[in-house]
Design an enzyme around this catalytic site. Structure first.
Site, PDB file in Angstrom:
ATOM      1  N   SER A 264       0.815  -1.214   0.000  1.00  0.00           N
ATOM      2  CA  SER A 264       0.000   0.000   0.000  1.00  0.00           C
ATOM      3  C   SER A 264       0.846   1.260   0.000  1.00  0.00           C
ATOM      4  CB  SER A 264      -0.913   0.011   1.221  1.00  0.00           C
ATOM      5  OG  SER A 264      -0.138   0.042   2.403  1.00  0.00           O
ATOM      6  N   GLU A 626     -39.501 -49.967  -4.163  1.00  0.00           N
ATOM      7  CA  GLU A 626     -39.553 -48.684  -3.462  1.00  0.00           C
ATOM      8  C   GLU A 626     -40.045 -47.525  -4.338  1.00  0.00           C
ATOM      9  OE1 GLU A 626     -35.332 -49.111  -5.037  1.00  0.00           O
ATOM     10  OE2 GLU A 626     -36.894 -50.378  -4.183  1.00  0.00           O
ATOM     11  N   ASP A 807     -14.835 -21.619   3.936  1.00  0.00           N
ATOM     12  CA  ASP A 807     -15.258 -20.325   3.380  1.00  0.00           C
ATOM     13  C   ASP A 807     -16.753 -20.118   3.600  1.00  0.00           C
ATOM     14  OD1 ASP A 807     -14.859 -17.862   2.202  1.00  0.00           O
ATOM     15  OD2 ASP A 807     -15.191 -18.596   0.166  1.00  0.00           O
TER      16      ASP A 807
END
EC number: 2.7.11.12
Length: 994
Positions: A264, A626, A807
């Site tokens: 920065s 089923e 996350d």
């Protein structure tokens, strides 16, 4: 989509409707493009107390801190307050979330973990004279378009190459070590390290020399080094404007130790000569990883030598190892004193210690020896004084902390004995896990003296049918009749020791009189099952009926169609079964007829026939028919009895439809239909683009033969290779292929071609949970319960398979057409084998242990539960909501105080948030040996029906109207130049499974 590598997940809109905050997903493999930290010297980190950080892997809070901590409170937290000034003075917090540019400085926050009783009176706390005002109304607002980060390859080696020209050799002097160590201790990232780790990092520091005008770091370029000024002065420039000057002892670049990010500011040498100590991120994190791994392995080995813990399971031993605290003692320093209250177990890791009683030396303790084990069980005074003879390092654990992470130790040890004995029993192996747990919890524990007659056949009033030996030894005699005298005699049948059990025959025959004589050899402790306990647990005296029920349940649970029925639905279905008998050669169902019944074979054998040709036979506990319960279609084959008699459990479709209906029935039909469909790539027709991401697009496609719609994620192979994400994509596919849970997105299959990899998944049409909570405003308790409980069930499923999601956030959760959740995006997920060290996830949701780099486990996901719940009910994020850059976010997570807005008054919710946002992972709720049981049984969920949620019997807070997808107006966030020459075919066939 894809692996979590520096994507900017969204520009988030505050629920106060006006402000937004950028949240970026980070991984070590690529730069996230976030701001650096050159303008902040080490002094900024000095505000944070070293003791307020989570100590991970044996370097946690000191024993004294743990002793002082109230029950249920993280040792480094102050006592929790209540929701407003009148009720105890917790600082209020604005519901704002601003963009990274131009934010206010973050408030000081402190995460707290409260006692189990959230309504207990808390001590008064100071109230700011001007507490910030929370929103008057429930916030809402529209979501701004997501901002995608520009991704590029990890070129942090560029800084390393430039610095090599300034690398010089210097042998560190004691003064150099002192300078480096003091600076590291004051650094945010290093503040949780112990002396050994600080020393190791000091040794790893390299020496760099600079002349006036030399550039150390350049604004906008990726950074990977952390620096400490050895001599000279250095200027800090932002946009070529001097904003600060630094001299000896100052440090800069600490964000580079956490992950790869752009600088920065520019730092330039301003004195004639200057020198820096520097360490590269990879060296820093690898050093911590090796030290942490070695420390855990050593502690685990020491723990294994304590016979006292030999009956614990591996998982329980690992929990204790994680909670061990390192303590150092100088020569002559007492470790414990005779007569003092004892509640801590010590294991010598190095050095030696003298044991003395009444001033007389008894023996010497050395590495691997331990003492104080009885202190974990009994409140007894110390029987001896133990003094360090030389510098001695111990690992220790106190009774209070042990109770929190493991539970009452004696109870745990006894429970383990009973579980092991029951698992070896031919009778109890047929019981369900919950039935065994209920039995164990209901067992009566009793102590008996030596030569005591515990049971005799005449003692029928005791009602004892089964028992375990927890401690000691006893003899069991059987009564037999002497053929000569016709008199009863006792004959030794068995001698039982610790861990052995007796009484199976009396469990199988509840009405049979007890016909044995049981006598203790010496003092002993038994756990007893009485007839009333067995009856209450089994639901009646007929054990055959209970085992019959268990068999049906076990069979049905294996069937895809019934796997995720709620317990209530499952019980109702099983009770609806009837037993029907067919004779040999009799047809049970016939090919072509409409099916209305489902069958399970209780006994016997049946033959499956098609066109009168036998295909196969089915036997005991097999099932057929089923699909007749869901679909009104002709039978595709005939079934006839193939043995003398066939007993079948049968349920009719009409009964099934009474039990399973509404949302659950619709969900089952959709899942079965999707499973039955065989999809080929050429049969897919693109309808529209529904989303774009790092590696490509997500398209809504239609399967032409069946008209079923799917989502097709198209992943650019070029992008994957460019970002070195091959292994992440492979793992993402592997994990998704194994997932089968109603609250997790279902992967249908994958494809590949020369340019793309394709993930074909179910289509989820209800939009993001992130958008839903903005429509709803602040969530009411019932709404927050619904969403958090759904997330808990999904993550619990993953954790049971040792998968860390890593996350968790509302953006990674979609809503289906009914409004139920679907967890998506497994790019950050990992199959855990031991501990993980990679920094991965979204900064605001990262657990402290992930940031610190000393290793983490599945507990990191549990921290994110707390962040989500806070976001649901409070509006902003709990930590770093107003942070200007990622370093401030991390600092807030590691050292900030947890505060609640005045409008949040639900004490149960506040308590749960505090306990989830506990910086000590081993004390965090849901992370003890009890696991998610503690979360599910927390008071916040006291009025919540988990079973109804699983059975889709609860109305979702937001029922989607129509279909909602991510905006598709943005271009792909990763674009290669036309002349890019990245080779698509790698050295290995990484995409072979697609």
């Amino acid at each position: 989509m894809g692996a979590c590598i520096s994507k900017n997940s969204s520009a988030r809109v505050s629920r106060s409707s006006a402000l937004s905050a950028s949240k970026q997903t980070v991984a070590a493999s690529a730069p996230p493009g976030a701001a650096g930290d050159e303008t902040s010297a080490t002094g900024a980190a000095e505000e944070a107390s070293r003791n307020s950080l989570a100590r991970v892997d044996g370097t946690r809070a000191s024993a004294a801190e743990l002793e002082r901590a109230p029950d249920g409170v993280c040792p480094d937290r102050e006592e929790p307050g209540t929701a407003n000034a009148e009720q105890g003075g917790v600082t209020e917090k604005k519901d704002t979330r601003e963009t990274l540019a131009g934010m206010n400085s973050p408030k000081t926050l402190e995460a707290e973990a409260q006692e189990d009783d959230p309504k207990r009176e808390a001590p008064n706390q100071d109230v700011p004279s001007e507490a910030p005002e929370g929103p008057k109304e429930k916030p809402g607002g529209d979501r701004k378009p997501a901002q995608k980060a520009i991704l590029k390859q990890d070129d942090s080696h560029t800084e390393e190459e430039k610095l090599n020209a300034h690398l010089a050799y210097r042998e560190k002097t004691p003064a150099d070590f002192a300078l480096i160590q003091d600076s590291l201790k004051a650094n945010l990232v290093c503040s949780s390290l112990n002396e050994g780790e600080i020393d190791a990092l000091a040794v790893a520091m390299q020496f760099f020399t600079f002349k006036k005008g030399d550039v150390v770091t350049k604004q906008g370029e990726p950074g990977s080094y952390f620096f400490i000024i050895h001599s000279g002065t250095f200027d800090v420039l932002v946009n070529d404007k001097r904003v600060n000057a630094m001299d000896k002892g100052k440090a800069f670049g600490e964000i580079a130790l956490i992950h790869n990010t752009e600088r920065s500011a520019t730092v330039v040498a301003s004195s004639t000569e200057g020198a820096l100590w520097g360490v590269q991120r990879h060296t820093f994190r690898e050093t911590l990883k090796q030290l942490s791994s070695r420390n855990f392995a050593e502690n685990r080995q020491f723990l294994a030598s304590v016979k006292f813990f030999e009956m614990l399971t591996e998982a329980q031993k690992n929990v204790i190892t994680n909670a061990l605290v390192v303590e150092n003692f100088k020569p002559g320093q007492p470790i414990v004193k005779e007569g003092d209250a004892g509640d801590v177990l010590y294991i010598l890791k190095s050095g030696k210690a003298k044991v003395s009683i009444g001033g007389r030396e008894i023996r010497m303790l050395r590495k691997g020896d331990y003492f104080g084990e009885r202190a974990l069980l009994y409140k007894e005074p110390r029987s001896a004084t133990i003094t360090a003879e030389e510098f001695t390092v111990c690992v220790s654990i106190g009774r209070e902390l042990l109770d929190r992470v493991l539970g009452n130790l004696q109870h745990v040890l006894f429970r383990n004995i009973m579980v092991e004995a029951l698992q070896q029993s031919k009778v109890y192996e047929l019981f369900q896990g919950d039935q065994l747990s209920k039995l164990i919890e209901a067992a009566v524990v009793k102590d008996y003296g030596a030569d005591y007659v515990i049971l005799d056949k005449e003692n029928k009033t005791k009602g004892i049918r089964f028992f375990f030996v927890l401690e000691g030894e006893l003899s069991v005699y059987a009564y037999t009749q002497n053929p000569a005298t016709k008199e009863e005699e006792r004959k030794l049948a068995a001698t039982l020791k610790r861990g052995q059990a007796f009484g199976e025959e009396y469990v199988l025959n509840p009405t049979r009189p007890f016909n044995h004589y049981v006598k203790s050899v010496g003092p002993c402790k038994l756990a007893l099952f009485t007839s009333s306990v067995l009856t209450a647990t089994l639901g009646g005296e007929d054990i055959d009926e209970t085992l019959d029920f268990n068999n049906k349940r076990a069979i049905i649970r294996k069937m895809y169609i019934f796997r995720y029925l709620s317990d209530h639905q499952m019980t109702m279905l099983i009770k609806a079964f009837k037993t029907v008998r067919y004779m040999s050669g009799e047809y049970i169902i016939k090919e072509g007829e409409r099916g209305t019944r489902f069958f399970i074979i209780k006994a016997g054998e049946v033959a499956i026939l098609k066109n009168n040709k036998r295909l196969r036979t089915l036997g005991r506990h097999d099932y057929f028919g089923e699909r007749a319960l869901l679909y009104d279609k002709p039978r595709t084959a005939s079934v006839c009895a193939n043995s003398a008699g066939v007993d079948l459990w049968v349920v009719d479709k009409s009964v099934f439809n009474e039990i399973i209906k509404g949302p659950m029935l619709a969900h089952l039909e959709e899942r079965i239909r999707m499973q039955d469909t065989k999809v080929e790539f050429q049969d897919l027709q693109v309808v529209r683009v529904v989303g774009r991401g790092t590696f490509g697009t997500v398209k809504l496609v239609r399967h032409v033969p069946t008209d079923i719609r799917y989502a097709l994620k198209c992943v650019s192979r070029r992008s994957v290779i460019a970002l070195s994400q091959q292994q992440h994509i492979r793992l993402e596919r592997e994990i998704m292929a194994e997932n089968d849970h109603p609250f997790i997105i279902r992967l249908v299959r994958t494809f590949r071609d020369k340019e793309f990899l394709y993930f074909l998944t179910e289509l989820v049409t209800g939009g993001e949970l992130y958008d839903a909570i903005r429509k709803l405003g602040l969530l009411a308790r019932s709404q927050a319960q619904f969403y958090l409980a759904s997330i808990v069930l999904a993550i619990e499923y993953l954790h049971e398979r040792n998968i860390a999601y890593r996350d968790l956030k509302p953006e990674n959760i979609l809503l289906d057409s009914q409004g139920y959740v679907k967890l998506i995006d497994f790019g950050c997920a990992k199959k855990m084998q031991g501990r993980a060290y990679t920094l991965v996830g979204t900064p605001h949701y990262m657990a402290p242990e992930v940031i610190l780099g000393k290793g983490y486990t599945l507990t990191a996901d549990t921290w994110a539960f707390g962040v989500c719940l806070y976001e649901f009910m409070c509006g902003p994020l709990p930590f770093g909501n107003d942070a200007e850059d990622q370093l401030e976010i991390f600092r807030d997570i590691l050292t900030g105080k947890l505060v609640f807005p005045h409008y949040v008054t639900d004490q149960d919710a506040i308590n749960l948030m505090k306990r989830l946002l506990c910086r000590l992972p081993e004390v965090r709720i849901g992370c003890s040996i009890n696991g998610y049981k503690d979360i599910k049984e927390h008071a916040f969920f006291g009025d919540f029906d988990w079973d109804k949620l699983a059975g889709r019997g609860l109305p979702p807070p937001l029922a989607p109207k129509g279909e909602t997808y991510a905006e598709d107006t943005e271009q792909s966030s990763f674009e290669l130049d036309e002349d890019d020459t990245i080779v698509l075919e790698d050295e290995y066939d990484w995409d072979k499974d697609f």
